[in-house]
Design a protein around this motif. Structure first.
Motif, PDB file in Angstrom:
ATOM      1  N   MET A 102      12.149 -45.294  72.860  1.00  0.00           N
ATOM      2  CA  MET A 102      11.282 -46.067  71.976  1.00  0.00           C
ATOM      3  C   MET A 102       9.890 -45.452  71.869  1.00  0.00           C
ATOM      4  SD  MET A 102      12.736 -48.845  70.680  1.00  0.00           S
ATOM      5  CE  MET A 102      11.418 -50.044  70.445  1.00  0.00           C
ATOM      6  N   HIS A 103       9.505 -44.669  72.878  1.00  0.00           N
ATOM      7  CA  HIS A 103       8.151 -44.113  72.894  1.00  0.00           C
ATOM      8  C   HIS A 103       8.093 -42.682  72.364  1.00  0.00           C
ATOM      9  CE1 HIS A 103       6.442 -47.527  74.947  1.00  0.00           C
ATOM     10  NE2 HIS A 103       7.392 -47.473  75.855  1.00  0.00           N
ATOM     11  N   THR A 104       9.165 -42.215  71.751  1.00  0.00           N
ATOM     12  CA  THR A 104       9.169 -40.844  71.247  1.00  0.00           C
ATOM     13  C   THR A 104       8.630 -40.729  69.832  1.00  0.00           C
ATOM     14  OG1 THR A 104      11.454 -41.042  70.420  1.00  0.00           O
ATOM     15  CG2 THR A 104      11.160 -40.224  72.684  1.00  0.00           C
ATOM     16  N   TYR A 105       8.298 -41.854  69.189  1.00  0.00           N
ATOM     17  CA  TYR A 105       7.889 -41.745  67.783  1.00  0.00           C
ATOM     18  C   TYR A 105       6.632 -40.928  67.563  1.00  0.00           C
ATOM     19  CZ  TYR A 105       4.503 -45.555  68.583  1.00  0.00           C
ATOM     20  OH  TYR A 105       3.472 -46.325  69.041  1.00  0.00           O
ATOM     21  N   PRO A 106       5.649 -40.874  68.514  1.00  0.00           N
ATOM     22  CA  PRO A 106       4.503 -39.990  68.250  1.00  0.00           C
ATOM     23  C   PRO A 106       4.785 -38.523  68.588  1.00  0.00           C
ATOM     24  CG  PRO A 106       3.961 -41.769  69.796  1.00  0.00           C
ATOM     25  CD  PRO A 106       5.441 -41.634  69.733  1.00  0.00           C
ATOM     26  N   VAL A 107       5.954 -38.249  69.220  1.00  0.00           N
ATOM     27  CA  VAL A 107       6.212 -36.915  69.747  1.00  0.00           C
ATOM     28  C   VAL A 107       6.247 -35.817  68.690  1.00  0.00           C
ATOM     29  CG1 VAL A 107       7.968 -35.514  70.939  1.00  0.00           C
ATOM     30  CG2 VAL A 107       7.308 -37.742  71.841  1.00  0.00           C
ATOM     31  N   PRO A 108       6.600 -36.093  67.418  1.00  0.00           N
ATOM     32  CA  PRO A 108       6.633 -34.991  66.451  1.00  0.00           C
ATOM     33  C   PRO A 108       5.374 -34.145  66.406  1.00  0.00           C
ATOM     34  CG  PRO A 108       7.724 -36.867  65.501  1.00  0.00           C
ATOM     35  CD  PRO A 108       7.174 -37.310  66.837  1.00  0.00           C
ATOM     36  N   ARG A 109       4.241 -34.687  66.829  1.00  0.00           N
ATOM     37  CA  ARG A 109       3.041 -33.851  66.825  1.00  0.00           C
ATOM     38  C   ARG A 109       3.170 -32.714  67.839  1.00  0.00           C
ATOM     39  NH1 ARG A 109      -1.788 -34.984  70.028  1.00  0.00           N
ATOM     40  NH2 ARG A 109      -1.281 -36.144  71.901  1.00  0.00           N
ATOM     41  N   HIS A 111       6.334 -31.339  68.336  1.00  0.00           N
ATOM     42  CA  HIS A 111       7.519 -30.606  67.879  1.00  0.00           C
ATOM     43  C   HIS A 111       8.590 -30.527  68.968  1.00  0.00           C
ATOM     44  CE1 HIS A 111       5.072 -29.502  64.432  1.00  0.00           C
ATOM     45  NE2 HIS A 111       4.161 -29.034  65.247  1.00  0.00           N
ATOM     46  N   GLU A 112       8.834 -31.643  69.638  1.00  0.00           N
ATOM     47  CA  GLU A 112       9.850 -31.693  70.686  1.00  0.00           C
ATOM     48  C   GLU A 112      10.889 -32.734  70.330  1.00  0.00           C
ATOM     49  OE1 GLU A 112       9.976 -31.706  75.549  1.00  0.00           O
ATOM     50  OE2 GLU A 112       8.408 -32.850  74.537  1.00  0.00           O
ATOM     51  N   ARG A 113      12.163 -32.409  70.554  1.00  0.00           N
ATOM     52  CA  ARG A 113      13.233 -33.347  70.254  1.00  0.00           C
ATOM     53  C   ARG A 113      13.127 -34.561  71.176  1.00  0.00           C
ATOM     54  NH1 ARG A 113      17.711 -31.824  67.541  1.00  0.00           N
ATOM     55  NH2 ARG A 113      18.995 -33.148  68.891  1.00  0.00           N
ATOM     56  N   PRO A 114      13.387 -35.774  70.639  1.00  0.00           N
ATOM     57  CA  PRO A 114      13.272 -36.980  71.466  1.00  0.00           C
ATOM     58  C   PRO A 114      14.104 -36.936  72.736  1.00  0.00           C
ATOM     59  CG  PRO A 114      13.365 -37.580  69.153  1.00  0.00           C
ATOM     60  CD  PRO A 114      13.622 -36.104  69.213  1.00  0.00           C
ATOM     61  N   ASP A 115      15.369 -36.508  72.638  1.00  0.00           N
ATOM     62  CA  ASP A 115      16.219 -36.491  73.829  1.00  0.00           C
ATOM     63  C   ASP A 115      15.699 -35.507  74.874  1.00  0.00           C
ATOM     64  OD1 ASP A 115      17.858 -38.418  72.819  1.00  0.00           O
ATOM     65  OD2 ASP A 115      19.389 -37.031  72.086  1.00  0.00           O
ATOM     66  N   THR A 116      15.125 -34.409  74.424  1.00  0.00           N
ATOM     67  CA  THR A 116      14.547 -33.444  75.357  1.00  0.00           C
ATOM     68  C   THR A 116      13.361 -34.053  76.086  1.00  0.00           C
ATOM     69  OG1 THR A 116      15.247 -31.598  73.955  1.00  0.00           O
ATOM     70  CG2 THR A 116      13.493 -31.163  75.566  1.00  0.00           C
ATOM     71  N   ALA A 117      12.524 -34.787  75.336  1.00  0.00           N
ATOM     72  CA  ALA A 117      11.356 -35.436  75.941  1.00  0.00           C
ATOM     73  C   ALA A 117      11.783 -36.480  76.961  1.00  0.00           C
ATOM     74  CB  ALA A 117      10.493 -36.070  74.855  1.00  0.00           C
ATOM     75  N   VAL A 118      12.799 -37.279  76.636  1.00  0.00           N
ATOM     76  CA  VAL A 118      13.281 -38.311  77.552  1.00  0.00           C
ATOM     77  C   VAL A 118      13.861 -37.690  78.814  1.00  0.00           C
ATOM     78  CG1 VAL A 118      15.010 -40.121  77.871  1.00  0.00           C
ATOM     79  CG2 VAL A 118      13.670 -40.029  75.754  1.00  0.00           C
ATOM     80  N   ASP A 119      14.677 -36.660  78.652  1.00  0.00           N
ATOM     81  CA  ASP A 119      15.274 -36.002  79.822  1.00  0.00           C
ATOM     82  C   ASP A 119      14.195 -35.397  80.720  1.00  0.00           C
ATOM     83  OD1 ASP A 119      17.812 -36.668  79.017  1.00  0.00           O
ATOM     84  OD2 ASP A 119      18.207 -34.741  78.039  1.00  0.00           O
ATOM     85  N   GLY A 120      13.139 -34.864  80.107  1.00  0.00           N
ATOM     86  CA  GLY A 120      12.053 -34.298  80.890  1.00  0.00           C
ATOM     87  C   GLY A 120      11.324 -35.353  81.703  1.00  0.00           C
ATOM     88  N   ALA A 121      11.107 -36.531  81.107  1.00  0.00           N
ATOM     89  CA  ALA A 121      10.438 -37.618  81.822  1.00  0.00           C
ATOM     90  C   ALA A 121      11.308 -38.132  82.967  1.00  0.00           C
ATOM     91  CB  ALA A 121      10.107 -38.745  80.853  1.00  0.00           C
ATOM     92  N   LEU A 122      12.600 -38.266  82.732  1.00  0.00           N
ATOM     93  CA  LEU A 122      13.501 -38.749  83.785  1.00  0.00           C
ATOM     94  C   LEU A 122      13.586 -37.759  84.941  1.00  0.00           C
ATOM     95  CD1 LEU A 122      16.400 -40.248  81.628  1.00  0.00           C
ATOM     96  CD2 LEU A 122      14.746 -41.504  83.017  1.00  0.00           C
ATOM     97  N   ALA A 123      13.437 -36.479  84.653  1.00  0.00           N
ATOM     98  CA  ALA A 123      13.509 -35.475  85.709  1.00  0.00           C
ATOM     99  C   ALA A 123      12.367 -35.626  86.710  1.00  0.00           C
ATOM    100  CB  ALA A 123      13.490 -34.073  85.098  1.00  0.00           C
ATOM    101  N   VAL A 124      11.234 -36.180  86.269  1.00  0.00           N
ATOM    102  CA  VAL A 124      10.084 -36.377  87.146  1.00  0.00           C
ATOM    103  C   VAL A 124      10.293 -37.577  88.059  1.00  0.00           C
ATOM    104  CG1 VAL A 124       7.595 -36.874  87.179  1.00  0.00           C
ATOM    105  CG2 VAL A 124       8.538 -35.293  85.490  1.00  0.00           C
ATOM    106  N   PHE A 125      11.118 -38.533  87.628  1.00  0.00           N
ATOM    107  CA  PHE A 125      11.353 -39.764  88.388  1.00  0.00           C
ATOM    108  C   PHE A 125      12.844 -39.888  88.722  1.00  0.00           C
ATOM    109  CE2 PHE A 125       7.564 -40.694  85.845  1.00  0.00           C
ATOM    110  CZ  PHE A 125       6.700 -41.189  86.819  1.00  0.00           C
ATOM    111  N   ILE A 154       6.171 -38.378  77.897  1.00  0.00           N
ATOM    112  CA  ILE A 154       6.779 -38.188  76.573  1.00  0.00           C
ATOM    113  C   ILE A 154       5.701 -38.043  75.510  1.00  0.00           C
ATOM    114  CG2 ILE A 154       8.143 -39.347  74.788  1.00  0.00           C
ATOM    115  CD1 ILE A 154       9.816 -40.565  77.044  1.00  0.00           C
ATOM    116  N   GLN A 155       4.704 -38.906  75.566  1.00  0.00           N
ATOM    117  CA  GLN A 155       3.677 -38.916  74.527  1.00  0.00           C
ATOM    118  C   GLN A 155       2.629 -37.828  74.730  1.00  0.00           C
ATOM    119  OE1 GLN A 155       2.238 -42.979  74.502  1.00  0.00           O
ATOM    120  NE2 GLN A 155       4.020 -43.700  73.371  1.00  0.00           N
ATOM    121  N   ARG A 156       2.544 -37.271  75.928  1.00  0.00           N
ATOM    122  CA  ARG A 156       1.608 -36.191  76.217  1.00  0.00           C
ATOM    123  C   ARG A 156       0.195 -36.509  75.730  1.00  0.00           C
ATOM    124  NH1 ARG A 156       4.938 -30.665  74.676  1.00  0.00           N
ATOM    125  NH2 ARG A 156       6.845 -31.143  75.818  1.00  0.00           N
ATOM    126  N   PRO A 157      -0.418 -37.534  76.274  1.00  0.00           N
ATOM    127  CA  PRO A 157      -1.728 -37.947  75.755  1.00  0.00           C
ATOM    128  C   PRO A 157      -2.842 -36.987  76.136  1.00  0.00           C
ATOM    129  CG  PRO A 157      -1.220 -39.168  77.739  1.00  0.00           C
ATOM    130  CD  PRO A 157       0.019 -38.357  77.417  1.00  0.00           C
TER     131      PRO A 157
END
Length: 242
Positions: A102-109, A111-125, A154-157
């Motif tokens: 649900m939090h991947t909608y700002p990610v296009p800035r 240029h990362e695929r949503p599933d890649t971003a989610v998998d990366g976040a889960l790898a940290v936890f 995911i959002q990389r603020p």
């Protein structure tokens, strides 16, 4: 850490006719963690809402990376690099993975695929990864806090606001989450941390601000407060120490 990621100038406002904060000035530089402390009811959460765009101030300005966003809606501020974490909010009926998606909608800035971003976040936890397909409602308090912090990966603020960070969490869980904040700071993220525990704030912050009656009354480094425990105690309890 020379450039300002967040600047708040003369911010005032509240709810309807009730003014809660009065002329707040603060800055957070890139890679810096600033803690905002004080007793309940002094306006800390109201300030976070105004910085994040959830409430409109009656006067003053909010700048992100030098850009005036005072009149910019909250959703657009997310796309401009501002992420807000408030408590342990999550969509209880959705799985952990779907909450993060649900939090991947700002990610296009980025240029990362949503599933890649989610998998990366889960790898940290790892604890979240093991529960990725469980409803968020089944998580412990510490795991829910991990979940809402995972969205920041995911959002990389550029700027991260965290309200009620350690409330109700075991010390071992808090320690792990603090390490994530340190890693984000090392990557250049500017963090404003609203924290009830002065000890938690001192363990991670570069600077500490103290609020009383809707204004910032003092600024100290953790080292200064360690040298003067009585001063820290008076400030966090709302005593305006000179």
């Amino acid at each position: 850490m020379d450039s300002e990621a967040l600047r708040v100038t003369g911010l005032s406002g509240g709810y309807g006719a009730v003014q809660v904060i009065f002329g707040i000035d603060l800055t957070v530089r890139r890679g810096e963690t600033v803690a905002l402390c004080g007793p309940n009811g002094v306006g800390k959460s109201t300030l976070v809402r105004m910085i994040s765009g959830l409430s409109r101030p009656s006067s003053g300005t909010v700048l992100l990376g030098g850009r005036d966003v005072t009149s910019v809606p909250g959703a657009k501020r997310v796309r401009m690099g501002l992420t807000t974490v408030i408590g342990q909010q999550a969509f209880g009926s959705l799985s952990v993975r779907d909450n993060l998606r649900m939090h991947t909608y700002p990610v296009p800035r980025h240029h990362e695929r949503p599933d890649t971003a989610v998998d990366g976040a889960l790898a940290v936890f790892p604890r979240l990864r093991a529960r990725a397909d469980q409803p968020a409602s089944t998580l412990s308090g510490g795991e829910r806090q991990m979940l809402v912090l995972a969205k920041t990966l995911i959002q990389r603020p550029d700027v991260l606001l965290i309200d009620e960070f350690s409330l109700g969490l075991a010390p071992v869980v808090v320690g792990g989450l603090l390490e994530l904040i340190r890693r984000l700071a090392a990557a250049g993220v500017a963090t404003l941390l609203i924290e009830q525990s002065v000890n938690v704030a001192m363990s991670v912050a570069d600077r500490m601000l103290f609020m009383e009656h809707g204004t910032i009354i003092a600024e100290h480094t953790p080292a200064e407060l360690r040298e003067s425990p009585d001063l820290a105690r008076r400030l966090v309890l709302g005593g305006h120490a000179q």
